[in-house]
Design a protein around this motif. Structure first.
Motif, PDB file in Angstrom:
ATOM      1  N   VAL A  42       9.810   1.671   2.485  1.00 18.66           N
ATOM      2  CA  VAL A  42       8.775   1.726   1.207  1.00 18.66           C
ATOM      3  C   VAL A  42       9.381   2.097  -0.032  1.00 18.66           C
ATOM      4  N   TYR A  46       8.965  -0.002  -3.441  1.00 22.33           N
ATOM      5  CA  TYR A  46       7.982   0.406  -4.303  1.00 22.33           C
ATOM      6  C   TYR A  46       8.304   1.755  -5.180  1.00 22.33           C
ATOM      7  N   SER A 128      -6.350   3.267  -2.929  1.00 24.81           N
ATOM      8  CA  SER A 128      -5.167   3.314  -3.879  1.00 24.81           C
ATOM      9  C   SER A 128      -3.768   2.352  -3.159  1.00 24.81           C
ATOM     10  N   ARG A 129      -2.877   2.202  -4.065  1.00 25.78           N
ATOM     11  CA  ARG A 129      -1.737   1.445  -3.479  1.00 25.78           C
ATOM     12  C   ARG A 129      -1.245   2.096  -2.464  1.00 25.78           C
ATOM     13  N   ARG A 130      -1.335   3.359  -2.436  1.00 28.43           N
ATOM     14  CA  ARG A 130      -0.367   4.165  -1.588  1.00 28.43           C
ATOM     15  C   ARG A 130      -1.192   4.270  -0.217  1.00 28.43           C
ATOM     16  N   GLN A 131      -2.682   4.327  -0.393  1.00 27.43           N
ATOM     17  CA  GLN A 131      -3.539   4.205   0.914  1.00 27.43           C
ATOM     18  C   GLN A 131      -3.437   2.565   1.465  1.00 27.43           C
TER      19      GLN A 131
END
Lengths: 218, 256
Positions: A42, A46, A128-131
């Motif tokens: 990750v 990201y 969200s992007r993280r979720q």
């Protein structure tokens, strides 16, 4: 002086303890290398440059230098800067990070291969992007690479023999200790080899169980 | 910025990739409960426009408003992320290729977002999944994985997943284009049902018959502009623009 396997039974306890430590250090390192591999993947894909670059350097370090040297550095080297780790912990960190780097390469490739529509669908629902990464992209990527990660874990089991050099009483060191007392190298190394092989079979069974569990969704 | 009058307002939407302008000053108003179809040749910008409404493809100019709130507000990055995630909860979207989550069951596909974002309990989530799946006729498949479903069934689950967030607006991006012909009808029926329940919908489609039968208004887009706009009977029966006539004629020939 011929072979005489009757020297083994008095050392069954020593060898059993060795098996236990080998299983323990392999399991702990495998867990660390798995989650560490996800985290590194990750980060590599990201995270902003300022975080990504030092991690890339670290990954390069772990991939480009011998594992044995890394173990020496972590166990004997870090003491000099005041970090005195127990041998077992040093071994887990060394093995875990070393294989985390290899796992991360696999997971990165799989994450890139997850269809872009998956991220879009998750974001469209309001994640969200993280979720979306945690719930949608990473689980799919990980499921796709269970077989190659399994290969890494088998390599990890075999490389766990290296931690004998920093004094973790795992299987190889236990065999060596028995040899030190009996001078029967062939018998004890052969016994250790058989035991490694049996642990390996157990590990393959666990991996197969993971693979089967994920078959439904394809 | 003047306050909007319509439920959905697109004002002077403009989008370019480098020197390529794919949306050229498009404005569109949709009232609550209205259903608008966007038709046009591929590359006309119709999907881009739809995907701009929930900011999947951000505009390079213009404004999108939903129910009095600007979707593409100018905000600092972090605040904007929060804002857009909130807005997207109110805008359901259905994709051509379904984009169901293959590692989750039908039930989990429907409940994931509500559980995560609305913090509802497992029990409430199960009830929600059952309601929504019943609505699209997929209740019997609640514990299947997407891979075990047909295309039409997947798309119905995808609609249920979007509806589970109780959106104010539904966007359909060629929802039936990837389906085998015999599976199109079951998805169309679900969309008609939503129409009867007065869901506000914007539908990008290639199916003129469907557009004619459920939509209040049809937009014909070509090369980034709205060429013609009106009630379906006018756009389909008496198009005023040459380009619309050409497109419809080609499309009819293709269908035969």
């Amino acid at each position: 002086m011929g072979l005489d396997f009757s020297v083994l039974p008095p050392f069954y306890g020593t060898l059993a303890l060795g098996v236990l430590w080998t299983v323990a250090i392999t399991a702990a390192s495998a867990v660390l290398s798995f989650f560490g591999g996800i985290l590194l993947a990750v980060i590599a894909l990201y995270a902003p440059m300022a975080i990504r670059l030092p991690f890339r350097f670290l990954a390069w370090l772990f991939m480009g230098t011998p594992l044995l040297l890394q173990l020496f550095l972590i166990y004997f080297g870090l003491v000099q800067i005041g970090i005195d780790l127990p041998a077992f912990v040093a071994g887990v960190i060394g093995l875990g990070f070393h294989f985390a780097v290899y796992n991360s390469e696999l997971i990165q490739t799989a994450m890139i291969a997850v269809d872009k529509g998956q991220m879009e669908a998750a974001r469209t629902l309001g994640l969200s992007r993280r979720q979306a990464l945690i719930k949608v992209v990473v689980p799919q990527a990980v499921r796709d690479v269970i077989p190659p990660i399994g290969n890494n874990m088998i390599a990890l089991l075999k490389d766990s023999a290296l931690v004998s050099v920093i004094g973790v009483s795992e299987l190889t060191l236990s065999a060596q200790r028995a040899i030190g007392q009996t001078y029967r190298a062939f018998e004890f190394y052969a016994a250790a080899a058989v035991l490694y092989y049996i642990i390996n079979l157990g590990m393959e069974a666990v991996l197969r169980w993971f693979e089967n569990r994920n078959r439904l969704y394809r | 910025m003047t306050a909007p009058h319509s439920f959905v307002e697109i004002r002077h939407a403009q989008k370019s990739y480098g020197t390529l302008e794919v949306l050229k000053d498009i404005s569109l108003n949709v009232e609550r409960g209205q259903i608008v179809a966007i038709i046009g040749p591929s590359g006309s910008g119709k999907s881009t426009l739809l995907r701009a409404i929930n900011d999947l493809d951000p505009l390079t100019g213009g404004e999108i408003w939903l129910d009095g709130v600007q979707v593409n507000k100018a905000l600092p990055h972090r605040q904007y992320e929060k804002h857009i995630n909130q807005m997207r909860q109110e805008i359901g979207m259905v994709f051509q290729h379904f984009n169901l989550f293959p590692h989750l069951t039908v039930r989990e596909n429907v409940t994931m977002a509500p559980k995560l974002l609305k913090k509802i309990s497992d029990k409430e989530a199960d009830k929600l999944a059952e309601e929504q799946l019943d609505h699209v006729g997929m209740l019997e498949r609640i514990d299947y994985y997407p891979a075990q479903l047909s295309g039409g069934q997947k798309q119905r689950v995808a609609i249920a997943r979007a509806l589970a967030m109780k959106p104010k607006l539904m966007l359909f991006d060629e929802a039936t284009s990837a389906l085998d012909p015999e599976l199109v009808e079951e998805v169309n029926l679900v969309m008609k049902k939503l129409a009867q329940e007065h869901m506000t919908m914007i539908i990008v489609t290639h199916e003129m018959d469907f557009a004619a039968s459920v939509c209040d208004r049809v937009l014909f887009m070509d090369q980034g502009v709205v060429v013609e706009e009106g009630p379906p009977e006018q756009v389909f029966r008496n198009p005023t623009q040459e380009r619309t006539r050409n497109f419809l004629r080609k499309h009819l020939e293709g269908a035969k």
